[in-house]
Design an enzyme around this catalytic site. Structure first.
Site, PDB file in Angstrom:
ATOM      1  N   ASP A 294     -10.765  36.017-104.173  1.00  0.00           N
ATOM      2  CA  ASP A 294     -11.578  34.854-104.542  1.00  0.00           C
ATOM      3  C   ASP A 294     -11.206  33.645-103.672  1.00  0.00           C
ATOM      4  O   ASP A 294     -11.094  32.520-104.156  1.00  0.00           O
ATOM      5  CB  ASP A 294     -11.441  34.522-106.025  1.00  0.00           C
ATOM      6  CG  ASP A 294     -12.528  33.567-106.518  1.00  0.00           C
ATOM      7  OD1 ASP A 294     -13.498  33.327-105.771  1.00  0.00           O
ATOM      8  OD2 ASP A 294     -12.404  33.058-107.641  1.00  0.00           O
TER       9      ASP A 294
ATOM     10  N   PHE B 224     -16.646  31.972 -97.660  1.00  0.00           N
ATOM     11  CA  PHE B 224     -16.367  31.435 -96.323  1.00  0.00           C
ATOM     12  C   PHE B 224     -17.246  30.233 -95.972  1.00  0.00           C
ATOM     13  O   PHE B 224     -17.209  29.731 -94.859  1.00  0.00           O
ATOM     14  CB  PHE B 224     -16.495  32.534 -95.271  1.00  0.00           C
ATOM     15  CG  PHE B 224     -15.316  33.486 -95.227  1.00  0.00           C
ATOM     16  CD1 PHE B 224     -14.167  33.259 -95.965  1.00  0.00           C
ATOM     17  CD2 PHE B 224     -15.362  34.628 -94.432  1.00  0.00           C
ATOM     18  CE1 PHE B 224     -13.084  34.131 -95.917  1.00  0.00           C
ATOM     19  CE2 PHE B 224     -14.290  35.511 -94.371  1.00  0.00           C
ATOM     20  CZ  PHE B 224     -13.151  35.261 -95.113  1.00  0.00           C
ATOM     21  N   ARG B 225     -18.104  29.795 -96.919  1.00  0.00           N
ATOM     22  CA  ARG B 225     -18.736  28.464 -96.927  1.00  0.00           C
ATOM     23  C   ARG B 225     -19.834  28.232 -95.886  1.00  0.00           C
ATOM     24  O   ARG B 225     -20.442  27.168 -95.887  1.00  0.00           O
ATOM     25  CB  ARG B 225     -17.669  27.372 -96.758  1.00  0.00           C
ATOM     26  CG  ARG B 225     -16.508  27.427 -97.754  1.00  0.00           C
ATOM     27  CD  ARG B 225     -16.976  27.317 -99.167  1.00  0.00           C
ATOM     28  NE  ARG B 225     -15.871  27.069-100.108  1.00  0.00           N
ATOM     29  CZ  ARG B 225     -15.977  27.193-101.424  1.00  0.00           C
ATOM     30  NH1 ARG B 225     -17.132  27.579-101.953  1.00  0.00           N
ATOM     31  NH2 ARG B 225     -14.949  26.957-102.205  1.00  0.00           N
TER      32      ARG B 225
ATOM     33  N   ASN C 109     -22.953  31.539-102.609  1.00  0.00           N
ATOM     34  CA  ASN C 109     -23.143  30.128-102.958  1.00  0.00           C
ATOM     35  C   ASN C 109     -22.858  29.220-101.765  1.00  0.00           C
ATOM     36  O   ASN C 109     -21.981  28.363-101.785  1.00  0.00           O
ATOM     37  CB  ASN C 109     -22.299  29.747-104.170  1.00  0.00           C
ATOM     38  CG  ASN C 109     -20.836  30.087-104.035  1.00  0.00           C
ATOM     39  OD1 ASN C 109     -20.460  30.987-103.295  1.00  0.00           O
ATOM     40  ND2 ASN C 109     -19.996  29.358-104.747  1.00  0.00           N
TER      41      ASN C 109
ATOM     42  N   HIS D 291     -11.206  24.411-100.286  1.00  0.00           N
ATOM     43  CA  HIS D 291     -11.698  23.041-100.261  1.00  0.00           C
ATOM     44  C   HIS D 291     -10.721  22.216 -99.440  1.00  0.00           C
ATOM     45  O   HIS D 291      -9.558  22.588 -99.282  1.00  0.00           O
ATOM     46  CB  HIS D 291     -11.810  22.465-101.669  1.00  0.00           C
ATOM     47  CG  HIS D 291     -12.720  23.226-102.568  1.00  0.00           C
ATOM     48  ND1 HIS D 291     -14.086  23.124-102.505  1.00  0.00           N
ATOM     49  CD2 HIS D 291     -12.460  24.132-103.551  1.00  0.00           C
ATOM     50  CE1 HIS D 291     -14.640  23.919-103.410  1.00  0.00           C
ATOM     51  NE2 HIS D 291     -13.664  24.546-104.053  1.00  0.00           N
TER      52      HIS D 291
END
Length: 444
Positions: A305, A65-66, A96, A309
């Site tokens: 997954d 989810f960035r 990450n 982007h």
């Protein structure tokens, strides 16, 4: 006196460990309070579910989810909104981000960001590194920790642990099940010249089946030597499935909807860099092997997954394009379409998305429709046909590789701890997400 509840789901077909039975479900205080004939009971809200199937809430154990640091692509609010729009009631989010989730402080920050801002319940994987290996026993037991996640390939910075001793140092200290991205980084470096500029069809040539198998063989050997339990994420090859069936005492296996659904080379022609994933979508031989592994029970869970982007990033020229695609919102409808095509049963889908995650990761009070459990439900219409479109996608990136795909089987309702978050496409009760609890860390 007649029973009273906060919510009654009336007449739905409940899909659970004992099969499919038409039942009412009564909810009180966020928990399942009664299952059976509740025709004489009353509730503050009653929802007619006749003709619909009520599944245990779908748990997606791999999403990106960035947030923080990369939230131009996604954030915890938009990612979780996509999740509940697609019938997902809980997610495990990956480390990450920027900063990476490798310390108690970074994990606590994510938990604070998610609490009553996310629309579904949540936990966060903690990244295993060379630097924090000694801290693994404490890190994996912190509130909100899904466990330790290690990137053996395809990552950047200190999250990459590619050497055997580094992996062993982490596994010697784990007590929970650690998750792995398994691609051999040394082989990837050696094979970089196989990438063809402007041709994403070369992506699975570079990141070949041999790259994945070599890494998974090493990982299984180290797990066997250390006695650790491991979870291998997004398996993509026939050879890995054949290997892992002999190590089910230690190893659990995730497959993804896109590796089960998309196929090379034809979908590369259609989607270009929008199909670019790590590990890659492969050819029909490997896709068929994944389905066989699912049929044989080698695969334990489905994870989306979800790794969004922006279109601007994806529209660059390969290989200067990022790997990843949206998936959390489409997991349920894409897989229900496979159910309707008789590729798997609805009961197997439930095991892969609720009972399976509970069993593998020791999730407390979720994963079943049973009295005393959290009132998490994914309500679906197996007969409803819809077309997935980019416009339906709630992710900040607003695209899906399934744009234009007609599916049969559709999520109607997403109910999290008795809160009707989504009903028939409308967001009703937002931002009530709580941290997922685990049996191994209960009381902390």
């Amino acid at each position: 006196m007649p029973q009273t509840f906060d919510l009654i789901l009336k007449g739905g077909i409940v899909v659970n460990h004992d099969g499919r039975v038409e039942r009412d479900i009564g909810v009180r205080g966020g928990r399942i309070a009664a299952i059976g004939d509740l025709s004489q009971a009353s509730a503050a809200r009653e929802i007619e579910c006749r003709g619909l199937h009520i599944l245990p809430g779908v748990i997606d154990t791999q999403v990106h989810f960035r947030e923080p640091g990369l939230d131009h692509k996604e954030d915890l609010e938009t990612g979780s909104r996509a999740a509940v729009m697609g019938g997902v009631t809980a997610v495990f989010e990956m480390p990450n981000t920027d900063p990476q989730t490798t310390t108690p402080e970074a994990l606590a920050d994510k938990v604070r960001r998610g609490h009553h801002r996310m629309h579904c319940d949540f936990a966060f994987w903690v990244g295993g590194t060379h630097e924090n290996a000694n801290d693994v026993p404490e890190l994996e037991r912190l509130p909100g920790a899904a466990g330790i996640k290690v990137f053996m390939g395809s990552s950047t910075g200190s999250l990459l642990v590619e050497d055997d001793e580094g992996i062993a140092n982490i596994l010697r200290r784990t007590r929970r099940r650690a998750a792995f991205h398994s691609e051999d980084e040394a082989m990837l470096r050696e094979r970089r010249n196989l990438r063809v500029e402007g041709d994403p069809r070369s992506h699975p040539v570079w990141r070949s089946a041999e790259v994945a198998l070599a890494c998974t063989q090493r990982l299984v050997r180290i797990a066997r030597e250390t006695g650790a339990r491991i979870h291998v994420l997004h398996i993509t090859t026939a050879e890995e499935m054949a290997l892992l069936k002999d190590h089910k005492d230690l190893v659990t296996v995730e497959v993804t909807p896109h590796h089960l659904t998309l196929v090379g080379p034809e979908d590369y022609e259609r989607l270009g860099t929008y199909i670019q994933m790590n590990p890659p979508v492969r050819d029909e031989l490997h896709r068929a092997a994944l389905w066989q592994g699912l049929d044989e029970g080698i695969a334990d869970v489905l994870g989306s997954d979800h790794a969004p982007h922006t279109r601007e990033e994806k529209d660059k020229t390969y290989p200067n394009t990022p790997s990843g695609m949206t998936g959390v919102q489409t997991l349920v409808p894409v897989m229900l379409d496979h159910v309707n095509a008789s590729r798997l049963t609805l009961e197997r889908f439930v095991d892969l998305t609720s009972a399976g995650p509970k069993r593998l990761f020791g999730i407390a009070n979720k994963g079943r429709i049973a009295v005393g459990y959290d009132a998490d439900f994914t309500v679906v219409d197996l007969k409803r046909t819809e077309t997935i479109t980019n416009d339906w996608i709630a992710s900040k990136s607003q695209w899906t590789p399934y744009d234009g795909k007609k599916v049969t089987g559709w999520p109607i309702g997403t109910i999290v701890r008795g809160n009707v978050v989504i009903w028939d496409g409308s967001l009703e009760a937002s931002s009530q997400g709580e941290v997922v609890r685990f049996e191994e860390t209960a009381g902390r």
